[in-house]
Write an enzyme that holds these catalytic residues in place. Structure first.
Site, PDB file in Angstrom:
ATOM      1  N   GLY A  19       0.820  -1.219   0.000  1.00 18.00           N
ATOM      2  CA  GLY A  19       0.000   0.000   0.000  1.00 18.00           C
ATOM      3  C   GLY A  19       0.844   1.255   0.000  1.00 18.00           C
TER       4      GLY A  19
ATOM      5  N   HIS B 125     -23.517  28.528  12.798  1.00 17.09           N
ATOM      6  CA  HIS B 125     -22.997  29.000  14.080  1.00 17.09           C
ATOM      7  C   HIS B 125     -23.142  27.903  15.120  1.00 17.09           C
ATOM      8  CE1 HIS B 125     -22.224  31.648  17.476  1.00 17.09           C
ATOM      9  NE2 HIS B 125     -23.318  31.175  18.043  1.00 17.09           N
TER      10      HIS B 125
END
Ligand SMILES: Cc1cc2nc3c(=O)[nH]c(=O)nc-3n(C[C@H](O)[C@H](O)[C@H](O)COP(=O)(O)OP(=O)(O)OC[C@H]3O[C@@H](n4cnc5c(N)ncnc54)[C@H](O)[C@@H]3O)c2cc1C
Length: 466
Positions: free
Chosen positions: A41, A446
């Site tokens: 990998g 928010h």
């Protein structure tokens, strides 16, 4: 010599781009082989990105635990078990390797564990890790060889057997005093992590500042953050000589603007740049030209000087990030399918995973200046984003560069919590060609870190003012 075996697609090195290319070609029905000498990998899941971020997260937990009382959680003295830190990382890596093996199996690409060297154009001899050799001939060959840590030519350094990122992420003990050679992102990430685990840490950087590719205000803020954590930082410091052995006792003679001084420590970590894994691969006999620093020369389609041979990612001099290696794969894949994709003008974002992290995309102020691009600059302290008040992480700032003549966003930098995620929103705006006013005027949730983009872009000076 073993009987040559023919493959339609032959990949040398199983980095990000190489493995994806192999899986893609094999799934498309091509007879495909990948030759890899060690890391199934590639570097990212085994020794670089993911293991470092895994241990950096363990260090974050240690830091939070030490400061838990500030949040109303009362703990006793905090102790670090490095063997456990390593075990968590190793378990993750093992899982990733298993995932890769599964992908090889599912795609039909053959993974051959061994070291490859060219005997002739498109002809590889593989010394198998299990013994014996195989000779493989590829109709098309893809080189994804990666890089390795450079060990600076300092007397005594090599015999001191310094750690590189590979060994530093395999320690099962806590260095009493870790000396880090190099103030780039690998050195800084690991320096902070080890400081948070409890080591005394000294960084020695020969340039004039840490993270020297960044703007001065960015580098200064990073330095301030690391200083505050008790890391000793020497810049414009040249290591003249090393004595002792890393893991026992080491002593470094260092020249600084204030004179020579000796720094004693227990371990040395070298994070002083990278060298391509091209030496010894027989690229000369393969007809693949290298530049003066040993990187494979490619055009903007990643084609080498040898017909039907491509090079991918770090060994080809691409920016040194996993996401770029992946994009190199996409360039080659699309061109093989008849497209015309190039590496020219790519917008390459990146993060440094110090805490808080640095995220960057597009131009820096320094780059704009060097390229003669007139910009308007807006800056906002991270503490002005209300989210930071709720989590007590107020260090850093956001900075945006907007074209002086029109409203295009040209660059963004942020040091602060979730910087990488916030940057992705700005990157999307840049890719879409949105004017900065779209982000300025958007309704942003928010209290999130991204909410700060509204305030940041409200601070862009009007066009006429500059
Ligand atoms: C400590 C550290 C942290 C990092 N963190 C990040 C991060 O957070 N995010 C990010 O985007 N990037 C990060 N990077 C960079 C990133 O890991 C690389 O850019 C990325 O893995 C791409 O590498 P690559 O595709 O060029 O090759 P690699 O993944 O290095 O693959 C090359 C492979 O080729 C094999 N090989 C070489 N020569 C031969 C041969 N002759 N025969 C057989 N096999 C051979 C090697 O064993 C290796 O497995 C980090 C790097 C370091 C050092």
């Amino acid at each position: 010599m073993s009987q040559p075996e023919r493959f339609e697609t032959l990949v040398l090195g199983s980095g990000e781009g190489g493995k994806y290319l192999a899986w893609h070609m094999a799934k498309a029905g091509q007879r495909t082989a990948v030759v890899e000498r060690r890391w199934i990998g590639g570097s990212c899941p085994n020794i670089n990105c993911l293991p470092s971020k895994n241990e950096i997260w363990s260090a974050k937990v240690a830091d939070l635990a030490r400061h838990a009382a500030r949040f109303g959680t009362m703990t006793g003295p905090v102790a670090i078990d490095m063997a456990k830190v390593r075990q968590r990382k190793r378990a993750m890596v093992e899982g990733l390797i298993a995932m890769h093996l599964e992908n090889y199996k599912a795609s039909g690409a053959e993974l051959i564990m061994g070291s490859g060297r060219f005997l002739a154009p498109k002809t590889l001899e593989v010394r198998l890790n299990d013994g014996g050799t195989r000779v493989l001939v590829g109709d098309r060959v893809f080189l994804n060889l990666g890089t390795h840590p450079a060990i600076p030519n300092v007397p005594g350094l090599e015999t001191a057997e310094p750690l590189t990122n590979i060994e530093a992420l395999e320690l099962d003990y806590l260095p009493a005093h870790l000396i880090v050679l190099g103030g780039g992102y690998v050195g800084l990430e690991l320096a902070q992590a080890y400081r948070r685990f409890g080591s005394r840490v000294t960084i020695i950087e020969h340039g004039t500042r840490l993270a020297e590719h960044e703007d001065v205000d960015v580098a200064d803020e990073i330095r301030r953050i690391l200083d505050d954590e008790g890391i000793e930082i020497l810049v414009t410091a040249e290591t003249l000589r090393v004595e002792g052995r890393s893991g026992e006792d080491v002593s470094l003679l260092v020249r600084t603007p204030a004179g020579e001084r000796t720094i004693k420590g227990s371990d040395i970590l070298v994070a002083a740049g990278r060298r391509p894994n091209t030496a010894g691969a027989g690229l000369d006999v393969a007809g693949v030209a290298l530049d003066g620093r040993g990187y494979i020369m490619v055009n903007e389609r990643l084609e080498t000087s040898a017909p039907e041979v491509w090079a991918i990612s770090e060994c080809a001099g691409s920016p040194q990030f996993t996401h770029v290696s992946f994009d190199d794969f996409r360039v080659i894949r699309d061109n093989l399918a008849g497209g015309n994709r190039t590496t020219r003008g790519r917008l390459v974002p990146y993060c440094m995973f110090t805490d808080p992290p640095l995220a960057r995309v597009g131009l820096s102020e320094g780059e704009a200046q060097r390229q003669g691009v007139a910009v308007r600059v807006a800056k906002l302290p991270t503490s002005a984003v209300l989210r930071t008040q709720t989590i007590d992480e107020t260090q850093g700032f956001m900075k945006a560069l907007v074209d002086a003549r029109d409203d295009r966003i040209l660059g963004f930098a942020m040091i602060g919590p979730e910087a990488g995620e916030v940057m992705a929103a700005v990157q999307t705006a840049i890719l879409a060609g949105l004017p900065y006013t779209t982000l300025r005027d958007a309704i942003l949730t928010h209290p999130t870190m991204a909410e700060g983009l509204g305030s940041l872009f409200s601070k862009v000076p009007p066009r006429s003012a500059q």
